[in-house]
Design a protein around this motif. Structure first.
Motif, PDB file in Angstrom:
ATOM      1  N   GLU A   1      30.054  18.912  36.716  1.00 52.49           N
ATOM      2  CA  GLU A   1      29.785  20.208  36.209  1.00 52.49           C
ATOM      3  C   GLU A   1      32.048  20.610  36.513  1.00 52.49           C
ATOM      4  O   GLU A   1      32.252  20.549  37.726  1.00 52.49           O
ATOM      5  CB  GLU A   1      29.112  20.694  36.790  1.00 52.49           C
ATOM      6  N   ALA A   2      32.068  21.215  34.993  1.00 52.80           N
ATOM      7  CA  ALA A   2      33.207  22.645  35.244  1.00 52.80           C
ATOM      8  C   ALA A   2      33.251  23.408  35.348  1.00 52.80           C
ATOM      9  O   ALA A   2      31.544  24.020  34.516  1.00 52.80           O
ATOM     10  CB  ALA A   2      34.443  21.890  34.921  1.00 52.80           C
ATOM     11  N   VAL A   3      33.682  24.692  35.730  1.00 51.75           N
ATOM     12  CA  VAL A   3      34.026  25.824  35.442  1.00 51.75           C
ATOM     13  C   VAL A   3      34.902  26.600  33.708  1.00 51.75           C
ATOM     14  O   VAL A   3      36.037  25.745  34.085  1.00 51.75           O
ATOM     15  CB  VAL A   3      34.130  26.829  36.669  1.00 51.75           C
ATOM     16  N   VAL A   4      34.378  26.920  33.253  1.00 49.26           N
ATOM     17  CA  VAL A   4      35.068  26.883  31.203  1.00 49.26           C
ATOM     18  C   VAL A   4      34.875  27.975  31.477  1.00 49.26           C
ATOM     19  O   VAL A   4      33.997  29.002  32.299  1.00 49.26           O
ATOM     20  CB  VAL A   4      34.576  25.848  30.686  1.00 49.26           C
ATOM     21  N   GLY A   5      35.220  28.145  30.161  1.00 45.93           N
ATOM     22  CA  GLY A   5      35.269  30.146  29.732  1.00 45.93           C
ATOM     23  C   GLY A   5      37.005  30.871  30.345  1.00 45.93           C
ATOM     24  O   GLY A   5      36.221  32.347  30.343  1.00 45.93           O
ATOM     25  N   PHE A   6      37.783  30.409  30.837  1.00 48.83           N
ATOM     26  CA  PHE A   6      38.809  31.870  31.309  1.00 48.83           C
ATOM     27  C   PHE A   6      39.659  32.636  30.230  1.00 48.83           C
ATOM     28  O   PHE A   6      39.929  31.369  29.187  1.00 48.83           O
ATOM     29  CB  PHE A   6      39.668  31.209  32.080  1.00 48.83           C
ATOM     30  N   SER A   7      40.131  33.190  30.050  1.00 46.54           N
ATOM     31  CA  SER A   7      40.387  33.989  28.976  1.00 46.54           C
ATOM     32  C   SER A   7      41.372  34.751  29.931  1.00 46.54           C
ATOM     33  O   SER A   7      41.121  35.432  30.867  1.00 46.54           O
ATOM     34  CB  SER A   7      39.916  35.091  28.130  1.00 46.54           C
ATOM     35  N   THR A   8      42.391  35.811  28.586  1.00 41.94           N
ATOM     36  CA  THR A   8      42.637  37.043  29.611  1.00 41.94           C
ATOM     37  C   THR A   8      42.178  37.775  29.973  1.00 41.94           C
ATOM     38  O   THR A   8      42.328  38.537  31.264  1.00 41.94           O
ATOM     39  CB  THR A   8      43.954  37.808  28.518  1.00 41.94           C
ATOM     40  N   GLU A   9      40.760  37.786  29.198  1.00 36.84           N
ATOM     41  CA  GLU A   9      39.607  39.402  29.391  1.00 36.84           C
ATOM     42  C   GLU A   9      39.500  38.645  30.364  1.00 36.84           C
ATOM     43  O   GLU A   9      38.878  39.585  31.799  1.00 36.84           O
ATOM     44  CB  GLU A   9      38.968  39.410  28.598  1.00 36.84           C
ATOM     45  N   SER A  10      39.361  37.324  31.188  1.00 32.07           N
ATOM     46  CA  SER A  10      37.847  37.119  32.117  1.00 32.07           C
ATOM     47  C   SER A  10      38.809  37.192  33.402  1.00 32.07           C
ATOM     48  O   SER A  10      38.198  37.663  34.335  1.00 32.07           O
ATOM     49  CB  SER A  10      37.125  35.798  31.853  1.00 32.07           C
ATOM     50  N   ILE A  11      40.097  36.574  33.067  1.00 33.35           N
ATOM     51  CA  ILE A  11      41.033  36.632  34.172  1.00 33.35           C
ATOM     52  C   ILE A  11      41.692  37.989  34.905  1.00 33.35           C
ATOM     53  O   ILE A  11      40.993  38.317  36.223  1.00 33.35           O
ATOM     54  CB  ILE A  11      42.582  36.379  33.630  1.00 33.35           C
ATOM     55  N   LEU A  12      41.438  39.081  33.721  1.00 33.55           N
ATOM     56  CA  LEU A  12      41.598  40.288  35.022  1.00 33.55           C
ATOM     57  C   LEU A  12      40.012  41.424  35.554  1.00 33.55           C
ATOM     58  O   LEU A  12      40.166  41.798  36.006  1.00 33.55           O
ATOM     59  CB  LEU A  12      41.644  41.878  33.548  1.00 33.55           C
ATOM     60  N   ASP A  13      39.345  40.954  34.512  1.00 35.22           N
ATOM     61  CA  ASP A  13      38.246  41.027  35.027  1.00 35.22           C
ATOM     62  C   ASP A  13      37.679  40.390  36.164  1.00 35.22           C
ATOM     63  O   ASP A  13      37.267  41.048  37.261  1.00 35.22           O
ATOM     64  CB  ASP A  13      36.729  40.374  34.477  1.00 35.22           C
ATOM     65  N   ALA A  14      37.893  39.160  36.591  1.00 36.90           N
ATOM     66  CA  ALA A  14      38.330  38.164  38.330  1.00 36.90           C
ATOM     67  C   ALA A  14      39.131  39.234  38.996  1.00 36.90           C
ATOM     68  O   ALA A  14      38.896  39.479  39.946  1.00 36.90           O
ATOM     69  CB  ALA A  14      38.571  36.765  38.013  1.00 36.90           C
ATOM     70  N   LEU A  15      39.720  40.011  38.258  1.00 37.12           N
ATOM     71  CA  LEU A  15      41.135  40.563  39.645  1.00 37.12           C
ATOM     72  C   LEU A  15      40.811  41.590  39.595  1.00 37.12           C
ATOM     73  O   LEU A  15      41.845  42.843  40.212  1.00 37.12           O
ATOM     74  CB  LEU A  15      42.583  40.723  38.392  1.00 37.12           C
ATOM     75  N   GLY A  16      39.912  42.259  38.942  1.00 32.47           N
ATOM     76  CA  GLY A  16      39.525  44.500  39.249  1.00 32.47           C
ATOM     77  C   GLY A  16      39.972  45.063  37.730  1.00 32.47           C
ATOM     78  O   GLY A  16      39.743  45.942  38.004  1.00 32.47           O
ATOM     79  N   GLY A  17      40.372  44.483  36.789  1.00 31.44           N
ATOM     80  CA  GLY A  17      40.419  44.990  35.520  1.00 31.44           C
ATOM     81  C   GLY A  17      42.312  44.997  35.174  1.00 31.44           C
ATOM     82  O   GLY A  17      42.028  45.827  34.299  1.00 31.44           O
ATOM     83  N   LYS A  18      42.749  44.576  36.759  1.00 29.68           N
ATOM     84  CA  LYS A  18      44.415  44.500  36.243  1.00 29.68           C
ATOM     85  C   LYS A  18      44.969  43.441  37.119  1.00 29.68           C
ATOM     86  O   LYS A  18      44.321  43.038  37.818  1.00 29.68           O
ATOM     87  CB  LYS A  18      44.654  45.961  37.739  1.00 29.68           C
ATOM     88  N   LEU A  19      46.103  43.530  36.465  1.00 33.41           N
ATOM     89  CA  LEU A  19      47.124  42.233  36.485  1.00 33.41           C
ATOM     90  C   LEU A  19      47.819  42.358  38.283  1.00 33.41           C
ATOM     91  O   LEU A  19      48.765  41.246  38.788  1.00 33.41           O
ATOM     92  CB  LEU A  19      48.335  42.007  35.810  1.00 33.41           C
ATOM     93  N   ASP A  20      47.748  43.325  39.017  1.00 33.33           N
ATOM     94  CA  ASP A  20      48.246  43.936  40.285  1.00 33.33           C
ATOM     95  C   ASP A  20      47.785  42.565  41.243  1.00 33.33           C
ATOM     96  O   ASP A  20      48.588  42.348  41.817  1.00 33.33           O
ATOM     97  CB  ASP A  20      47.524  45.072  40.674  1.00 33.33           C
ATOM     98  N   PRO A  21      47.118  42.143  40.710  1.00 30.65           N
ATOM     99  CA  PRO A  21      46.062  41.108  42.308  1.00 30.65           C
ATOM    100  C   PRO A  21      46.782  39.799  42.308  1.00 30.65           C
ATOM    101  O   PRO A  21      47.698  39.134  43.036  1.00 30.65           O
ATOM    102  CB  PRO A  21      44.307  41.289  42.220  1.00 30.65           C
ATOM    103  N   LEU A  22      47.237  39.070  41.323  1.00 27.88           N
ATOM    104  CA  LEU A  22      47.940  38.781  40.300  1.00 27.88           C
ATOM    105  C   LEU A  22      49.079  38.578  40.971  1.00 27.88           C
ATOM    106  O   LEU A  22      49.829  37.584  41.434  1.00 27.88           O
ATOM    107  CB  LEU A  22      47.636  37.834  38.880  1.00 27.88           C
ATOM    108  N   LEU A  23      49.594  39.777  40.959  1.00 27.34           N
ATOM    109  CA  LEU A  23      51.826  39.631  40.918  1.00 27.34           C
ATOM    110  C   LEU A  23      51.854  40.493  42.275  1.00 27.34           C
ATOM    111  O   LEU A  23      52.724  39.497  42.530  1.00 27.34           O
ATOM    112  CB  LEU A  23      51.326  41.322  40.043  1.00 27.34           C
TER     113      LEU A  23
END
Length: 634
Positions: free
Chosen positions: A414-436
């Protein structure tokens, strides 16, 4: 060819043995036979160097830059190589645009209530239409129709009339540069026309001019074809969101009716899943002795599907990328192979005859020798066509089951699939700040967009892609994977949470904190435009940092076909450090090589790296990332 030279994946190597035992022609033996002498990787020196042209009846001509040996018309080796590259780019851009045209037809028909689909992501539709300045009044169907009208008008915008889509979506810093050097595009269809016409004998033999036209075409393609296509498919079929998906050849069970949509367009694939999930169609399969009915995703059509829809007993899993195709078909588990507009091999009829499955083209682009049955996709008839295809598969089951011995006990994971800009932002709490913040404090050194195919050139299927990805994540570089290379990551285990153990300490900590793998499954080759939009957002969030100054790289460790070449040219125009492997067929064109690997940096900020060793290639990518970090003071 043996072991890893065949494929990184055990499943493919296993079925290859069966293919050999059956005496069937296959891609590995055909590749070996194309070589010269005892070396399958050695080809004609003129062809490998890009110094050959047969576009007119005076040819084939061969060029030699060292002797100033030119074609009969007088074109140089540099001109020959770049003209052929531009023609490959035209084919890639045209195919991307064909897909986009089909998506817009489907969205238009869906907005009118004429397909089995619906507008799933109303917020995405309104946001995207709003970015394009479209009037948002009326119901959601009205907005969708206005979006269709707007993009179709832009596709055909005349030469000299700048694309509104590019004006509204691309970073201003890039737009200013593109205008300055004359590569800001008009409509994609106009750019295809002009690039093709420029490649006629005795029209444009200037390698610099041809390179600039290729970049102009690439910019048009990324924004008008790719972004429009993927965002509109999101609107219809849903945003990609992280979820688990079964992968590898073990998803094929001979006791089920197995329906395999294949190619790049997911429309009939989704329509078949909708029907397969109903008790009525499961009962039909059981009536012929099967345990049930399954839709199995393949190649890029499969990527489009698995990124958006979750697995269940009907939508069961994903096999892999295109070089696995003959192994998939030789498994003895396939009942119908539904071939849309890309990545179905001309050899498939031989496999259909041997392994007793139905081979049905569903795009007017696709044709096979000896295959007369077809069912070309019509959006308004998608449900009816899907039903016919499922019934063909069910009708095929008894003969296939009775006459073909299947290969069983193949690996599945099994692989984890389904990452998009929106889902990455969701994982980061709605902002790019944690990634940046992770990039700024050095926890992450940078980000790599892996946009690749798979090829047998130099290494076995997926071996080089996985080697490059492992080196990147080991050095705390987050990888976003797209294209057939994405399947390499999924089947190869790098898109699973357990792969965090292969990552450097910083990336591993991010994976543990967010519950993500070190390689994020970001979509298909068509998602190149989507990642450009994400990079633009990162640039803006950092204070409008120019794209060439970001700690970001692009890599195509196993590019193969024409769509990949236009992706790479766009990456250069966008200003990205771009690694490609194998070495492109331009080595006999020294001025062109210098333009791509050195001089381009002073033109667009992008530069091409053609290092073939995985470790050395990644070290050069890291050097670029670290230099940019110093430039940004992080």
């Amino acid at each position: 060819m043996e072991d890893d030279r065949i494929s990184y994946h055990e499943s493919v190597r296993t079925v290859y043995k069966r293919i050999k035992e059956d005496g069937i022609t296959n891609i590995w033996d055909r590749y070996e036979a194309q070589g010269m002498g005892s070396s399958p990787d050695r080809r004609c020196n003129f062809c490998q160097g890009g110094m050959r042209c047969d576009l007119c009846s005076n040819g084939p001509c061969r060029g030699d830059a060292l002797k100033d040996k030119r074609g009969v018309c007088g074109i140089t080796a540099d001109g020959m190589a770049m003209r052929m590259m531009l023609l490959r780019n035209v084919m890639g851009a045209s195919t991307y645009q064909y897909h986009t045209n089909q998506t817009i037809k489907t969205l238009r028909a869906t907005a009118k209530g004429e397909t089995p689909f619906k507008i799933t992501e109303e917020e995405k539709l309104r946001n995207f239409a709003g970015r394009l300045g479209i009037d948002l009044s009326g119901n959601i169907g009205d907005v969708a129709l206005k979006l269709c009208d707007f993009v179709e008008e832009d596709f055909t915008r005349e030469y000299g009339q700048p694309s509104k889509i590019v004006e509204l979506l691309a970073p201003k810093e890039r737009q200013d540069l593109w205008k300055k050097i004359g590569i800001f595009p008009g409509g994609i269809q106009t750019e295809i026309l002009r690039s093709t016409s420029s490649s006629l004998t005795n029209v444009d033999g200037n390698y610099v001019s041809l390179a600039l036209k290729a970049m102009k075409l690439g910019v048009a393609m990324a924004y008008q074809s790719q972004i429009v296509n993927e965002y509109c498919q999101d609107i219809i079929f849903g945003l990609p969101k992280p979820h688990n998906m079964r992968v590898d050849l073990g998803v094929l069970d001979p006791d089920y009716v197995n329906i395999l949509p294949n190619g790049h367009e997911p429309f009939l694939g989704f329509a078949m899943v909708q029907l397969a999930r109903t008790p009525e169609w499961q009962d039909k399969a059981k009536q012929v002795g099967a345990k049930g009915l399954r839709v199995i995703a393949n190649i890029e059509t499969g990527q489009e599907m698995i990124q958006r829809w979750e697995m269940d007993d009907a939508f069961y899993g994903f096999t892999g990328n295109w070089i696995m195709q003959e192994a998939v078909l030789a498994s003895g588990c396939v009942d119908i192979f539904v071939a849309d507009m890309n990545c179905s091999m001309p050899i498939d009829p031989i496999y259909a005859e041997k392994y007793k499955f139905k081979l049905i083209p569903v795009s007017d682009l696709v044709s096979f020798e000896g295959v007369s049955d077809r069912l070309d996709y019509i959006p308004e008839k998608a449900s009816e066509q899907a039903a016919k295809l499922l019934q063909m598969g069910i009708d095929n089951f008894k003969e296939r089951k009775a006459s073909v011995k299947p290969v069983t006990d193949l690996p599945m994971s099994e692989a984890v699939v389904g990452f998009s800009t929106e889902s990455i932002l969701d994982a980061l709490g709605g902002k790019l700040d944690p990634l940046l913040d992770a990039i700024k404090d050095g926890t992450l050194r940078g980000v790599a967009g892996l946009v690749s195919c798979t090829t047998l050139r130099d290494t076995g299927q997926d071996s080089h892609s996985i080697a490059v990805a492992k080196e990147l994540i080991k050095r705390d570089v987050l990888v976003l994977s797209m294209g057939c290379g994405n399947a390499a990551m999924q089947v190869g285990g790098l898109c699973s949470p357990e792969a965090k153990e292969l990552a450097g300490p910083g990336l591993k900590a991010i994976c543990e904190a967010l519950g993500i793998p070190p390689v994020l499954s970001y979509g298909t080759c068509t998602d190149t435009g989507r990642i450009a939009d994400l990079i633009a957002a990162v640039s803006a969030a950092l204070g409008d940092v120019p794209v060439p100054d970001l700690p970001v790289v692009a890599t195509a460790p196993e590019y193969m076909e024409q769509k990949a070449t236009i992706d790479a040219i766009f990456a250069l125009a966008f200003g990205l450090y771009t690694h490609v492997n194998p070495v492109p067929t331009v080595t006999g064109a020294p001025n062109l090589v210098k333009l791509l690997t050195e001089d381009c940096k002073d033109v667009t900020g992008g530069v091409m790296n053609v290092e073939t060793d995985a470790v050395k290639a990644v070290e050069l990518m890291l050097e670029h990332i670290e230099n940019n970090r110093k430039k940004l003071g992080i």
